[in-house]
Design an enzyme around this catalytic site. Sequence first.
Site, PDB file in Angstrom:
ATOM      1  N   TYR A  88     -11.170  -2.972   1.532  1.00 59.94           N
ATOM      2  CA  TYR A  88     -12.157  -2.512   2.384  1.00 59.94           C
ATOM      3  C   TYR A  88     -13.223  -1.924   2.400  1.00 59.94           C
ATOM      4  CZ  TYR A  88      -8.440  -4.551   5.124  1.00 59.94           C
ATOM      5  OH  TYR A  88      -6.911  -5.628   5.185  1.00 59.94           O
TER       6      TYR A  88
ATOM      7  N   GLU B  98       0.561  -0.692   0.337  1.00 63.86           N
ATOM      8  CA  GLU B  98       0.027   0.153   0.467  1.00 63.86           C
ATOM      9  C   GLU B  98       1.050   1.069  -0.132  1.00 63.86           C
ATOM     10  OE1 GLU B  98      -3.437   0.397   3.169  1.00 63.86           O
ATOM     11  OE2 GLU B  98      -3.734  -2.262   1.880  1.00 63.86           O
TER      12      GLU B  98
HETATM   13  C1  GCB Z   1      -4.292  -2.621   5.278  1.00 64.90           C
HETATM   14  C2  GCB Z   1      -2.822  -2.594   5.717  1.00 64.90           C
HETATM   15  C3  GCB Z   1      -2.929  -3.022   6.712  1.00 64.90           C
HETATM   16  C4  GCB Z   1      -3.635  -2.845   7.867  1.00 64.90           C
HETATM   17  C5  GCB Z   1      -5.820  -2.974   7.171  1.00 64.90           C
HETATM   18  C6  GCB Z   1      -6.526  -2.666   8.206  1.00 64.90           C
HETATM   19  O1  GCB Z   1      -5.067  -1.923   4.077  1.00 64.90           O
HETATM   20  O2  GCB Z   1      -2.364  -3.100   4.599  1.00 64.90           O
HETATM   21  O3  GCB Z   1      -1.663  -3.207   7.173  1.00 64.90           O
HETATM   22  O4  GCB Z   1      -3.656  -4.160   9.125  1.00 64.90           O
HETATM   23  O5  GCB Z   1      -5.400  -2.415   6.098  1.00 64.90           O
HETATM   24  O6  GCB Z   1      -7.083  -3.433   8.985  1.00 64.90           O
HETATM   25  O7  GCB Z   1      -6.504  -1.898   8.506  1.00 64.90           O
END
Ligand code: GCB
Length: 576
Positions: free
Chosen positions: A453, A398
């Site tokens: 997400y 990322e």
């Molecule tokens: C992400 C990251 C990771 C985080 C995750 C989260 O995009 O790559 O390191 O832990 O999201 O849970 O927010």
Amino acid sequence: MKMLYPQLNESRLRISLDGIWDFKRGGESLDVSLLEKGFGGTETMAVPASYNEQKSDKTLFEHYGYVYYQRKLKLPLKALEGQRTVLYFSAVTHSAVVYFNGKKLCEHKGGFLPFEAELDPSQLEVENLLTVAVDNRVNTSTLPVGNDSHAMFSDGLPDFESVKNTSVKPKNYPNFDFFNYCGINRSVYIYTTPKEYISDITVFGDMYGNITAEAECFGGMAQVEIYDGDRMVLKGGAGESLKLENPVLWEPLKPYLYTARFVCGDDSYEVPFGFRSVEVRGTRFLINGKPFYFKGFGKHEDSDTHGRGIDEALNVKDVSLIKWINANSFRTSHYPYSEEMLSLCDREGIVVIAETSAVGLNGRSYASCREHHRDVIKDMIARDKNHPCIVMWSLANEPDTECEEAYDYFMPLYELAHSCDPQNRPVTTVVCNNNYLKDRVVSAMDVMCVNRYYGWYIFGGDTDAAAQALDNELKYFESFGKPIIITEYGADAVSGVHSVYANMFTEEYQVEFYKAFNSVLDNYSFVAGEQVWNFADFATVQGLMRVDGNKKGIFTRERRPKLAAHYLKKRWSEVK
Ligand code: GCB
């Protein structure tokens, strides 16, 4: 830095320095006198392990700056006579300065890869003093990346500067979402080699039985013998072309390993290796010519008390849970894992995407990290190039790939990774930009790896909206004609919290989230894998978004299954 993992064999001694060391907390500047003279009145500290949680002491948990480790060691000088003696650190997080008998021996930047230094025979005593300073600070030139401060809520506060100057203690502001566990996190060894020694080995086989077996040998030519179990099946000069007819292939979840034994003068070294080929063809990721679908996880090296310290029993347990849930792979998010874990995956047939420690990169860190990032890529591939379990390299997690510098920053690194890897595995960069249309990097990689997400940070609690957003995005990425792996998607679920409404943070919501995402993934044949975030709950910095750590685990931190584990176990027994 090229080096071989310390091995005990007929030519080499290996002495473990693991155990309880002396420990002292330091500050922000390096106190060289502690390294030169050693120190008394000390605390105890276990090696290997992070120091943060070994004591019930908040100041150590939150320590900022240097700490010092020391141990005395008696050496069998007779046994070392005429040998080359080397001190080897598997990983010190994030940087180390090492003194031996009061003199500086070496220093190293980067917390997840090994370094070593030869000990001058004239410097060896029967009783010796080894001192190590370890710095845990992260900033814009370290990997992982740190920030200077937390801007968020201080912006606009009228008396912020006065609070900051009087009460806010200096601390790390990690630009990454895992607790900054530090210390001598992996094993420390002294090992010997004969004076004429093997310094580097490349060995792997392809699905047709062709073997690449090369060794760098100071002072001579190496010979290689290939063993199937105890039976020698081939023999030749290292570097000569060798071929084994009808080899048993190394397959995901059906691994088979041969052993290559290299001999150079009085030195010898053995490496287990496999016959397997990896290729990206069109929208497929092929292992041994067959389409492979990644089912699995982003993980962490993270556990209670050990922190990020190596825990081999936990590694064995995790691999057994990966098999229990019918997964086949994981990514070493967000740093190179221990060599022990990779060797375990070779033996167990777990497929690995190996990632550097470049997490948290943004436009500002591009200028200050470039050289270190190159070193980490070179050193990671030098260490891990032979492992059959590794099928792809990830340059970063990322980074900001929307900014103008991104393409020019990443393409030379992409070329570098390809040129360093004798197996020429695919190379990727794992991205997660809000506006995927503006991403300048992901479609230039061999495989597009995307973290998403929807349903959590975006459209939180709304799985219908999440599914639609994902569908739109996949339609866009499909046009590139390359495989895509969703390398992260997940929802926090606090173990034991339930609701008939499947609200956010409940175990039910985590299941609904995965069902919604997966129903979209199943419609696209260019999707080459799903790696959920995260294998287990893990520790992070304190913050408004974290309930005693990140709870996106499919297993709790103690490795107990949440509801979603049973859902995924069923899905992964059926899918592809
Ligand atoms: C992400 C990251 C990771 C985080 C995750 C989260 O995009 O790559 O390191 O832990 O999201 O849970 O927010």
